[in-house]
Design a protein around this motif. Structure first.
Motif, short mmCIF file in Angstrom:
data_model
loop_
_atom_site.label_atom_id
_atom_site.label_comp_id
_atom_site.label_asym_id
_atom_site.label_seq_id
_atom_site.Cartn_x
_atom_site.Cartn_y
_atom_site.Cartn_z
N LEU A 1 -0.03 -27.73 -54.40
CA LEU A 1 -0.72 -26.51 -53.60
C LEU A 1 0.17 -25.45 -53.92
CD1 LEU A 1 -3.09 -24.75 -52.08
CD2 LEU A 1 -1.73 -25.66 -49.96
N ALA A 2 1.38 -25.44 -53.72
CA ALA A 2 2.39 -24.32 -53.90
C ALA A 2 2.43 -23.82 -55.44
CB ALA A 2 3.50 -24.81 -53.25
N ARG A 3 2.57 -24.66 -56.38
CA ARG A 3 2.49 -24.45 -57.61
C ARG A 3 1.47 -23.91 -58.24
NH1 ARG A 3 2.71 -29.18 -59.27
NH2 ARG A 3 4.92 -29.73 -58.80
N THR B 1 9.19 -17.29 -53.40
CA THR B 1 8.94 -18.54 -52.82
C THR B 1 10.07 -19.34 -52.37
OG1 THR B 1 9.11 -19.66 -54.93
CG2 THR B 1 6.83 -19.10 -54.32
N GLU B 2 9.83 -20.27 -51.58
CA GLU B 2 10.95 -21.13 -50.72
C GLU B 2 12.16 -20.22 -50.44
OE1 GLU B 2 10.74 -24.41 -50.17
OE2 GLU B 2 8.73 -24.33 -50.95
N ARG C 1 12.62 -22.16 -43.36
CA ARG C 1 12.32 -21.70 -44.79
C ARG C 1 10.86 -21.66 -44.96
NH1 ARG C 1 13.10 -26.42 -48.68
NH2 ARG C 1 11.04 -27.05 -47.83
N VAL C 2 10.51 -20.35 -45.41
CA VAL C 2 8.85 -20.04 -45.61
C VAL C 2 8.69 -20.26 -47.09
CG1 VAL C 2 9.63 -17.61 -46.32
CG2 VAL C 2 7.36 -18.37 -44.94
N TYR D 1 4.28 -13.33 -44.72
CA TYR D 1 4.85 -14.92 -45.10
C TYR D 1 3.36 -15.67 -45.06
CZ TYR D 1 9.30 -13.28 -43.92
OH TYR D 1 10.63 -12.69 -43.77
N VAL D 2 3.42 -16.52 -46.04
CA VAL D 2 2.50 -17.37 -46.20
C VAL D 2 2.94 -19.02 -45.83
CG1 VAL D 2 0.36 -18.53 -47.60
CG2 VAL D 2 0.97 -16.22 -47.69
N GLU D 3 2.35 -19.61 -44.93
CA GLU D 3 2.86 -21.17 -44.87
C GLU D 3 1.85 -21.88 -45.57
OE1 GLU D 3 5.12 -24.31 -43.95
OE2 GLU D 3 5.75 -22.34 -43.74
#
Length: 652
Positions: A527-529, A546-547, A555-556, A568-570
């Motif tokens: 999902l992050a990628r 990111t990260e 760590r967000v 911020y997006v978690e």
């Protein structure tokens, strides 16, 4: 007698309606009939008889106040539209002719209302439009202001929806006094206020520029828009006129020399904010400006904030993004929700706004998508996640993108065949390569660009997206940080818009474009990628990381940086059956990162979907959740749910 209490008998209501023409009780009767058959499948002959009786009572109502209120109920009821919209549309147009010279005030207003209602029903596809065009074409532009003002709005709405309504532009010029008809010779001015006339003609000219065949023609129409707005800007304090002027000036600079004027950018920012605070309305059936307007503005504002840096060297590669966002703002600010007739005769709520299918702006949209596709493939290459096909197609995509830039510079259409000087943009293909043939790299790149352009168009015209954003904006008004700062509000809206676009796009793709969404073992990293590549491809590289460590003690996943603050997006992957808004641990983690920032955060969860179950409705996939901190103060998290482990529709 119509009583609001107790069950309503449709036959009794139909019998009572003829006697209610002109009576305020007609409004209540219309409301009862509208709610009587909220379930469309239960419509029967008796309901159709009652709907016809209501139509006849509306047409027989002389009072403009009663007519306006009762017809508003009719137009907002899918059941009534499906039963009798065509009848009402035909009958009400007969009452929409220009009023006689000795007409009374109520008669003038009633004719103006009839013209607008007739137009709404034709915009919705309930009645063919040609008889409306005939009526408008014969109008000399003279007469009382209420009718002339309605006619000018109708001409503008027709031109926005139907490009062939360009033949009605002379009517608009007659109404405004620019080309008085022979029958009204000697008029010193138009039948409508000069400020209304100037804004309407300017918006028509801007739309003409966006539909123009080449950049030079587009500039000519933008010059016309500036001329129409001259007197308005000098004599009237209208933020909508100033926004229209700024859009026109920015478009002209971008087309002519791919540059932006910082003073115009500042003016646009100031006046869009003023429009928002005063909740400006278009003054007719459109009601409040669509929520997608503020999403479009947030994206454009982000682009303009970095305009000077981007345009250090003029380039169409940068210009197309800003032009594209300006076009989106223009379309969204002109859109309104209404019910349109689908192929089955059903009423479907949609956003009705300017149609731009061909011309200069459509070419820019394709170039924008080509640029995004290249950026996405480059991001995948840099991340080490690109497929062999993407690595092979990337050089071809870059050549096509660069060829598109050359053709924009030359004023040539992007859909021309390949030229002899190198790879040019190919003629439009479906990307299938034809029966029994493998698609070429050029066809694959072109197919992705055209498909994404269509998807983006569907999203911008989606009433589901508009309604969802409207609800999010409303729910966020409980946040003092959101309401207390324009900068924070626009940043929140930008991030919300990006995530909403991601949600919409990923709900539309298949396993070939996003295989992890159909896999049972998809991870948070997948999902992050995907989100990172999506954001990067859309030009939001500046201020996106990111990260990030040491935020709220942890760590967000993603940080959007803005001047003076961060959002911020978690990200999470979840296989449980607990709805995301009820996942307290996820929400509290997202809220924790707000400890030193605006107290609005974001949560995006890749959620397991049970096998052979359809994914969640996108309108139910976004919620604003309030979380209380240790001091008892509220924080807000915009929680998004993306359906994962999906089943291919053909395997259901």
């Amino acid at each position: 007698m119509i009583t609001p209490d107790g069950p309503v008998n449709v036959d009794a209501l139909a019998a009572a309606l003829p006697g209610l023409a002109g009576d305020p009780a007609l409004i209540e009767a219309a409301a009862q009939l509208a709610h009587l058959h909220a379930d469309h499948d239960r419509q029967d002959d008796s309901y159709s008889v009652a709907a016809t009786a209501l139509t006849d009572a509306l047409v027989a109502t002389p009072s403009p106040a009663v007519f306006a209120d009762a017809v508003r109920v009719f137009l907002s009821s899918p059941a009534l539209l499906e039963a009798a919209a065509a009848q009402l549309g035909l009958k009400v147009l007969e009452q929409a002719t220009p009023p006689a010279a000795d007409a009374s005030g109520p008669e003038i207003l009633r004719a103006a209302d009839a013209l607008e209602v007739a137009t709404q029903l034709r915009l919705g596809g309930w009645v063919l439009r040609w008889d409306l065009f005939t009526l408008l074409s014969s109008y000399d532009g003279a007469g009382p202001e209420p009718y002339a003002r309605a006619a000018l709005r109708v001409v503008q709405a027709c031109f926005e929806q139907w490009p062939e309504a360009v033949d009605l532009i002379p009517v608009a010029r007659r109404i405004t006094g620019l080309d008085p008809a022979e029958t009204s010779a000697g008029r010193d001015e138009g039948a409508v206020a000069p400020s209304d006339a100037g804004v309407a003609l300017a918006r028509i000219s801007i739309l003409q520029s966006l539909r123009a065949r080449d950049p030079a023609s587009a500039v000519g129409h933008l010059d016309d828009a500036t001329t129409y707005l001259g007197a308005v800007l000098e004599h009237d304090d209208r933020p909508d006129a100033r926004v229209t002027a700024a859009v026109s000036q920015l478009l002209r600079g971008l087309i002519e020399n791919q540059s932006v004027d910082s003073a115009v950018v500042g003016s646009l920012t100031e006046n869009v904010r003023e429009l928002r605070h005063f909740r400006f309305e278009r003054g007719h059936w459109a009601a409040d400006v669509a929520a997608t307007t503020w999403a479009s503005w947030a994206r454009l504002s982000n682009q303009l904030a970095h305009a000077q840096e981007l345009f250090a060297e003029p380039s169409w590669l940068h210009a197309v993004d800003v032009i594209h966002d300006l076009v989106c703002l223009y379309q969204a600010s002109s859109a309104s929700a209404g019910f349109r007739r689908d192929e089955d005769g059903r009423a479907v709520e949609v956003l009705v706004g300017p149609v731009i299918e061909d011309g200069f702006a459509a070419e820019v949209a394709l170039m924008h998508q080509l640029k995004q596709r290249v950026a996405e493939m480059e991001a995948a290459r840099d991340d080490g996640t690109a497929t062999e096909a993407e690595l092979s197609d990337l050089p071809v995509a870059i050549r096509i993108r660069d060829a598109a830039q050359r053709q924009l510079n030359a004023g040539a259409p992007l859909c021309s065949p390949k030229g002899s000087a190198g790879t040019e943009v190919p003629a439009e293909e479906t990307g299938g390569g034809g029966l029994g043939r493998v698609a070429t790299a050029e066809e694959r790149v072109w197919a992705v660009a055209t498909q994404r352009r269509r998807r983006e168009g569907l999203a911008s015209a989606s009433n589901v997206v508009n309604t969802t954003l409207q609800r999010v904006w409303s729910d966020l008004r409980a946040s003092g940080d959101y309401t207390g700062s324009d900068d924070v509000a626009e940043a929140v809206e930008l991030v919300t818009s990006v995530l909403m676009s991601f949600l919409w796009d990923r709900n539309a793709v298949g396993p070939s474009e996003a295989p992890y969404l159909f896999a049972d073992d998809a991870s948070e990293e997948d999902l992050a990628r995907d989100l990172r590549q999506f954001v990067r491809a859309r030009g939001y590289l500046h201020g996106v990381d990111t990260e990030i460590r040491h935020v709220g003690g942890g760590r967000v996943d993603i940080r959007f940086a803005f001047p003076g603050f961060n959002l911020y997006v978690e990200l999470k992957q979840d296989a449980s059956y607990i709805p995301v808004p009820n996942k307290a641990s996820y929400l509290n983690q997202a809220a924790t990162y707000q400890v030193g920032e605006p107290r609005v955060g974001f949560l995006l969860v890749l959620k397991h979907t049970p096998k052979k179950s359809p994914p969640a409705f996108i309108g139910d996939s976004v919620e604003v959740v309030e979380v209380t901190d240790a001091a008892g103060k509220p924080r807000h998290v915009v929680a998004f749910t993306l359906s994962g482990s999906r089943t291919v529709p053909s395997d259901m």
